[in-house]
Design a protein around this motif. Structure first.
Motif, PDB file in Angstrom:
ATOM      1  N   MET A  56       0.849  -1.186   0.000  1.00 49.30           N
ATOM      2  CA  MET A  56       0.000   0.000   0.000  1.00 49.30           C
ATOM      3  C   MET A  56       0.884   1.235   0.000  1.00 49.30           C
ATOM      4  SD  MET A  56      -3.115   0.819   2.562  1.00 49.30           S
ATOM      5  CE  MET A  56      -2.420   1.693   3.948  1.00 49.30           C
ATOM      6  N   SER A  57       0.669   2.128  -0.963  1.00 51.85           N
ATOM      7  CA  SER A  57       1.503   3.325  -1.017  1.00 51.85           C
ATOM      8  C   SER A  57       0.827   4.460  -0.273  1.00 51.85           C
ATOM      9  CB  SER A  57       1.772   3.736  -2.460  1.00 51.85           C
ATOM     10  OG  SER A  57       0.599   4.215  -3.054  1.00 51.85           O
ATOM     11  N   GLU A  58       1.654   5.234   0.379  1.00 52.99           N
ATOM     12  CA  GLU A  58       1.138   6.375   1.125  1.00 52.99           C
ATOM     13  C   GLU A  58       1.095   7.590   0.218  1.00 52.99           C
ATOM     14  OE1 GLU A  58       2.561   7.226   5.099  1.00 52.99           O
ATOM     15  OE2 GLU A  58       3.760   5.411   4.929  1.00 52.99           O
ATOM     16  N   THR A  59       0.158   8.463   0.484  1.00 52.14           N
ATOM     17  CA  THR A  59       0.132   9.734  -0.217  1.00 52.14           C
ATOM     18  C   THR A  59       0.787  10.767   0.665  1.00 52.14           C
ATOM     19  OG1 THR A  59      -2.037  10.239   0.678  1.00 52.14           O
ATOM     20  CG2 THR A  59      -1.979   9.217  -1.498  1.00 52.14           C
ATOM     21  N   PRO A  60       1.374  11.802   0.051  1.00 50.66           N
ATOM     22  CA  PRO A  60       2.015  12.822   0.882  1.00 50.66           C
ATOM     23  C   PRO A  60       0.990  13.518   1.762  1.00 50.66           C
ATOM     24  CG  PRO A  60       2.105  13.426  -1.448  1.00 50.66           C
ATOM     25  CD  PRO A  60       1.455  12.083  -1.355  1.00 50.66           C
ATOM     26  N   PRO A  61       1.435  14.014   2.903  1.00 51.67           N
ATOM     27  CA  PRO A  61       0.507  14.711   3.795  1.00 51.67           C
ATOM     28  C   PRO A  61      -0.047  15.953   3.131  1.00 51.67           C
ATOM     29  CG  PRO A  61       2.762  15.009   4.529  1.00 51.67           C
ATOM     30  CD  PRO A  61       2.800  14.034   3.392  1.00 51.67           C
ATOM     31  N   ASP A  62      -1.322  16.217   3.334  1.00 49.82           N
ATOM     32  CA  ASP A  62      -1.938  17.419   2.785  1.00 49.82           C
ATOM     33  C   ASP A  62      -1.705  18.552   3.761  1.00 49.82           C
ATOM     34  OD1 ASP A  62      -3.438  19.395   1.626  1.00 49.82           O
ATOM     35  OD2 ASP A  62      -5.366  18.492   2.084  1.00 49.82           O
ATOM     36  N   SER A  63      -0.753  19.401   3.437  1.00 48.29           N
ATOM     37  CA  SER A  63      -0.416  20.494   4.351  1.00 48.29           C
ATOM     38  C   SER A  63      -0.948  21.828   3.853  1.00 48.29           C
ATOM     39  CB  SER A  63       1.098  20.573   4.534  1.00 48.29           C
ATOM     40  OG  SER A  63       1.711  20.757   3.285  1.00 48.29           O
ATOM     41  N   SER A  64      -1.742  21.812   2.776  1.00 44.87           N
ATOM     42  CA  SER A  64      -2.203  23.070   2.223  1.00 44.87           C
ATOM     43  C   SER A  64      -3.503  23.551   2.851  1.00 44.87           C
ATOM     44  CB  SER A  64      -2.399  22.938   0.714  1.00 44.87           C
ATOM     45  OG  SER A  64      -3.372  21.949   0.441  1.00 44.87           O
ATOM     46  N   SER A  65      -4.231  22.664   3.540  1.00 41.57           N
ATOM     47  CA  SER A  65      -5.562  23.033   4.005  1.00 41.57           C
ATOM     48  C   SER A  65      -5.668  23.205   5.512  1.00 41.57           C
ATOM     49  CB  SER A  65      -6.552  21.959   3.557  1.00 41.57           C
ATOM     50  OG  SER A  65      -6.219  20.733   4.159  1.00 41.57           O
ATOM     51  N   TRP A  66      -4.576  23.291   6.196  1.00 40.47           N
ATOM     52  CA  TRP A  66      -4.662  23.379   7.640  1.00 40.47           C
ATOM     53  C   TRP A  66      -3.924  24.599   8.156  1.00 40.47           C
ATOM     54  CZ3 TRP A  66       0.098  23.261   9.824  1.00 40.47           C
ATOM     55  CH2 TRP A  66       1.108  22.630   9.113  1.00 40.47           C
ATOM     56  N   LYS A  67      -4.234  24.915   9.370  1.00 40.62           N
ATOM     57  CA  LYS A  67      -3.537  25.987  10.071  1.00 40.62           C
ATOM     58  C   LYS A  67      -3.376  25.557  11.516  1.00 40.62           C
ATOM     59  CE  LYS A  67      -7.619  28.692  11.223  1.00 40.62           C
ATOM     60  NZ  LYS A  67      -8.244  29.975  11.180  1.00 40.62           N
TER      61      LYS A  67
ATOM     62  N   LEU B 117      13.107  20.572   9.383  1.00 41.81           N
ATOM     63  CA  LEU B 117      12.465  19.310   9.749  1.00 41.81           C
ATOM     64  C   LEU B 117      11.100  19.690  10.310  1.00 41.81           C
ATOM     65  CD1 LEU B 117      12.403  16.299  10.331  1.00 41.81           C
ATOM     66  CD2 LEU B 117      13.783  16.727  12.357  1.00 41.81           C
ATOM     67  N   VAL B 118      10.035  19.173   9.699  1.00 44.63           N
ATOM     68  CA  VAL B 118       8.669  19.542  10.056  1.00 44.63           C
ATOM     69  C   VAL B 118       7.965  18.352  10.703  1.00 44.63           C
ATOM     70  CG1 VAL B 118       6.434  20.333   9.160  1.00 44.63           C
ATOM     71  CG2 VAL B 118       8.559  21.154   8.108  1.00 44.63           C
ATOM     72  N   GLY B 119       7.296  18.603  11.815  1.00 48.65           N
ATOM     73  CA  GLY B 119       6.478  17.588  12.469  1.00 48.65           C
ATOM     74  C   GLY B 119       5.067  18.103  12.646  1.00 48.65           C
ATOM     75  N   ILE B 120       4.092  17.308  12.221  1.00 49.14           N
ATOM     76  CA  ILE B 120       2.681  17.687  12.324  1.00 49.14           C
ATOM     77  C   ILE B 120       1.947  16.595  13.085  1.00 49.14           C
ATOM     78  CG2 ILE B 120       0.575  18.282  11.077  1.00 49.14           C
ATOM     79  CD1 ILE B 120       2.445  18.880   8.632  1.00 49.14           C
ATOM     80  N   THR B 121       1.291  16.973  14.177  1.00 49.52           N
ATOM     81  CA  THR B 121       0.484  16.042  14.956  1.00 49.52           C
ATOM     82  C   THR B 121      -0.973  16.379  14.702  1.00 49.52           C
ATOM     83  OG1 THR B 121       2.193  15.860  16.645  1.00 49.52           O
ATOM     84  CG2 THR B 121      -0.031  15.173  17.267  1.00 49.52           C
ATOM     85  N   HIS B 122      -1.733  15.419  14.180  1.00 50.87           N
ATOM     86  CA  HIS B 122      -3.162  15.590  13.917  1.00 50.87           C
ATOM     87  C   HIS B 122      -3.927  15.057  15.118  1.00 50.87           C
ATOM     88  CE1 HIS B 122      -2.543  16.632   9.673  1.00 50.87           C
ATOM     89  NE2 HIS B 122      -1.508  15.814   9.777  1.00 50.87           N
TER      90      HIS B 122
ATOM     91  N   ILE C  80      -4.451  11.435  16.349  1.00 50.53           N
ATOM     92  CA  ILE C  80      -4.976  10.631  15.237  1.00 50.53           C
ATOM     93  C   ILE C  80      -3.811  10.126  14.391  1.00 50.53           C
ATOM     94  CG2 ILE C  80      -6.403  10.708  13.167  1.00 50.53           C
ATOM     95  CD1 ILE C  80      -8.312  11.546  15.191  1.00 50.53           C
ATOM     96  N   SER C  81      -2.867  11.015  14.073  1.00 47.06           N
ATOM     97  CA  SER C  81      -1.707  10.631  13.278  1.00 47.06           C
ATOM     98  C   SER C  81      -0.605  11.657  13.456  1.00 47.06           C
ATOM     99  CB  SER C  81      -2.075  10.507  11.795  1.00 47.06           C
ATOM    100  OG  SER C  81      -2.426  11.770  11.268  1.00 47.06           O
ATOM    101  N   GLN C  82       0.573  11.264  13.033  1.00 47.59           N
ATOM    102  CA  GLN C  82       1.725  12.168  13.051  1.00 47.59           C
ATOM    103  C   GLN C  82       2.432  12.058  11.712  1.00 47.59           C
ATOM    104  OE1 GLN C  82       3.667  10.678  16.651  1.00 47.59           O
ATOM    105  NE2 GLN C  82       3.148  12.619  17.620  1.00 47.59           N
ATOM    106  N   THR C  83       2.858  13.185  11.185  1.00 50.31           N
ATOM    107  CA  THR C  83       3.564  13.233   9.917  1.00 50.31           C
ATOM    108  C   THR C  83       4.839  14.025  10.111  1.00 50.31           C
ATOM    109  OG1 THR C  83       1.447  13.267   8.739  1.00 50.31           O
ATOM    110  CG2 THR C  83       3.382  13.940   7.500  1.00 50.31           C
TER     111      THR C  83
END
Length: 125
Positions: A1-12, A37-42, A51-54
């Protein structure tokens, strides 16, 4: 299963006021060319459950007060152009060393900057 890149355009960022952060174009331009180095915690809507971390890393290629920052990714997301909101204050200087990305197991050596975000989920009907 391939992952898609994180959608970082629609959040703040989930914390703080709705007012845009102060913008200093000279300071923002000084970040262009640096490696981040960017870390995003959803988080869930209540902000209590992860929910997830990218994580991704790359070079900042542009800074705009409306469009925010664009990062040209390396590593797993190489070739992707990710967006970050126009908030200069989120960037901190990284201490020299190796950083292991939990989400990809990559090791990033000596990035210039770190940027971390917590994003609360949206209520959908």
């Amino acid at each position: 299963m391939s992952e898609t890149p994180p959608d970082s355009s629609s959040w703040k960022p989930s914390e703080g006021s709705d007012d845009p952060p102060a913008w200093d174009q000279d300071e923002a331009d000084g970040l262009v060319g640096l490696y981040v180095l960017v870390g995003i915690t959803h988080l869930n809507v209540g902000g209590e459950t992860v929910i997830s971390q990218t994580q991704y890393h790359g070079r900042i290629v542009s800074a705009d007060p409306k469009a925010g920052f664009k990062v040209e990714c390396e590593g797993k997301w190489k070739g992707q152009l990710m967006g970050l909101p126009p908030d200069i204050n989120v960037f901190t200087a990284a201490r020299p060393g190796q950083y292991r990305l939990r989400s990809t197991e990559e090791i990033v050596e000596n990035p210039d900057l770190l940027a971390t975000w917590s994003v609360k989920g949206r209520v959908t009907s």
